[in-house]
Design a protein around this motif. Structure first.
Motif, PDB file in Angstrom:
ATOM      1  N   VAL A  71       0.880  -1.192  -0.023  1.00 25.65           N
ATOM      2  CA  VAL A  71       0.036   0.044  -0.109  1.00 25.65           C
ATOM      3  C   VAL A  71       0.947   1.256   0.035  1.00 25.65           C
ATOM      4  N   GLY A  72       0.393   2.262  -0.572  1.00 25.83           N
ATOM      5  CA  GLY A  72       0.969   3.574  -0.586  1.00 25.83           C
ATOM      6  C   GLY A  72       0.995   4.216   0.531  1.00 25.83           C
ATOM      7  N   ASP A  73      -0.081   4.094   1.227  1.00 30.15           N
ATOM      8  CA  ASP A  73      -0.589   4.846   2.404  1.00 30.15           C
ATOM      9  C   ASP A  73      -0.888   4.062   3.599  1.00 30.15           C
ATOM     10  N   LEU A  74      -0.278   3.829   4.651  1.00 29.20           N
ATOM     11  CA  LEU A  74      -0.653   2.962   5.690  1.00 29.20           C
ATOM     12  C   LEU A  74      -1.951   3.079   6.245  1.00 29.20           C
ATOM     13  N   THR A  75      -2.580   4.383   6.251  1.00 28.11           N
ATOM     14  CA  THR A  75      -3.721   4.441   6.646  1.00 28.11           C
ATOM     15  C   THR A  75      -5.041   3.721   5.896  1.00 28.11           C
ATOM     16  N   GLU A  76      -4.568   3.077   4.857  1.00 25.47           N
ATOM     17  CA  GLU A  76      -5.385   2.237   4.053  1.00 25.47           C
ATOM     18  C   GLU A  76      -5.766   0.924   4.890  1.00 25.47           C
ATOM     19  N   LEU A  77      -4.656   0.564   5.930  1.00 23.89           N
ATOM     20  CA  LEU A  77      -4.797  -0.698   6.653  1.00 23.89           C
ATOM     21  C   LEU A  77      -5.096  -0.324   8.406  1.00 23.89           C
ATOM     22  N   VAL A  78      -4.707   1.111   8.621  1.00 24.15           N
ATOM     23  CA  VAL A  78      -4.844   1.132  10.043  1.00 24.15           C
ATOM     24  C   VAL A  78      -5.312   2.780  10.038  1.00 24.15           C
ATOM     25  N   PRO A  79      -6.549   3.107  11.018  1.00 28.39           N
ATOM     26  CA  PRO A  79      -7.143   4.333  10.860  1.00 28.39           C
ATOM     27  C   PRO A  79      -6.113   5.454  11.165  1.00 28.39           C
ATOM     28  N   THR A  80      -5.306   5.350  11.776  1.00 23.01           N
ATOM     29  CA  THR A  80      -4.333   6.507  12.426  1.00 23.01           C
ATOM     30  C   THR A  80      -2.926   5.961  12.441  1.00 23.01           C
TER      31      THR A  80
END
Length: 291
Positions: A194-203
């Motif tokens: 994923v390019g952005d970890l917020t795709e997996l973790v909300p914060t």
């Protein structure tokens, strides 16, 4: 007052002060030596307690003198150790070299930390807490089990992904807040695809050392909190101080950006002192720094 449950490691640190870190095969004479409590779990538990939280600690130590030292120190900091198990393995240890600029290298022997697991009584402690705080110096199955227990109970789960280890999407999807440094963030993004970890973790909180920290929230912009300019004596435990203080603030109901400010202030105070646990500031000191 927030209630924080820490599931993690407890070590005893053996710290050498050096002019510079030796190269491979090189011998360098130390200018000082000290033994102090450490381990990411213990450091973060102490940081949360000194920041004003009521803290319970789930972990394991040996039946050796280092285990006694750890238990006594946690009690002194007002931490509930009723779920700290004594096992046949030796208490975890770390050898830390700190150079004149405050930078360090660390070698860790897990010892008893490799035996940490979650029992029914531990799940009850997690359920009774506002925040669960986890790190990666204990077995990954234990991290996942504790995170799932928090999710089931409605307890906010914070994972500090350090020391770096491969993490499954299942682990990441089980936590509410991920705390990483820049290197860890890049590696986890690459491994998870994923390019952005917020795709997996909300914060996602990204610590930036002397530059402060960033808050990344799903669907929102990036918030940067700079760190004050201070003279660095020893950076050992600064990240753990950040995590413990952040957890305490989140447990009190602070907005993430306010919790970030609080944690940056705490970490900035810690780097001005030597050691891990000895450098962790009190709530009054953090409040003064913010004022």
């Amino acid at each position: 007052m927030s209630r924080v449950c820490v599931v993690g490691s407890a070590n005893v640190d053996q710290v050498y002060s050096l002019e510079r870190i030796p190269s491979p095969g090189e011998t360098v004479l130390a200018s000082g030596f000290a033994t102090a409590r450490g381990g990411k779990g213990q450091n973060q538990a102490v940081a949360a307690a000194r920041a004003g939280a009521v803290v319970s600690f789930i972990g394991a130590v040996g039946t050796d003198s280092f285990g006694e030292m750890t238990s006594a120190g946690l009690i002194e900091d007002g931490i509930d150790i009723s779920r700290l198990r004594r096992v046949a393995s030796p208490t975890g240890t770390a050898i830390i070299a700190v150079d004149a600029a405050g930078e360090n290298t660390i070698i860790v022997d897990s010892g008893a930390n490799a035996t940490v697991h979650v029992e029914d009584a531990d799940r009850a402690a997690i359920a009774q807490s506002d925040v669960l705080l986890l790190q990666l110096e204990i077995p990954l199955p234990t991290v996942l089990e504790a995170a799932i227990a928090a999710r089931t109970a409605g307890t906010t789960a914070i994972l500090n992904a350090a020391p770096m280890a491969p993490l499954s999407r299942e682990v990441l999807a089980s936590v509410d807040v991920l705390v990483v440094n820049e290197h860890e963030a890049a590696q986890l993004s690459s491994e998870s695809g994923v390019g952005d970890l917020t795709e997996l973790v909300p914060t996602v909180v990204v610590t930036l050392g002397g530059a402060g920290a960033e808050l990344h929230e799903r669907g929102a912009g990036v918030v940067h909190v700079p760190a004050p300019s201070v003279s660095v004596v020893d950076s050992t435990g600064a990240g753990d101080t950040f995590c413990g203080a952040f957890a305490a603030a989140v447990g009190e109901g602070s907005e993430p950006r306010d919790a970030l400010r609080f944690a940056v202030a705490a970490a900035s105070l810690s780097v001005q002192r030597e050691g891990a646990v000895p450098s962790i500031p009190t709530r009054a000191e953090i409040d003064d720094a913010l004022a």
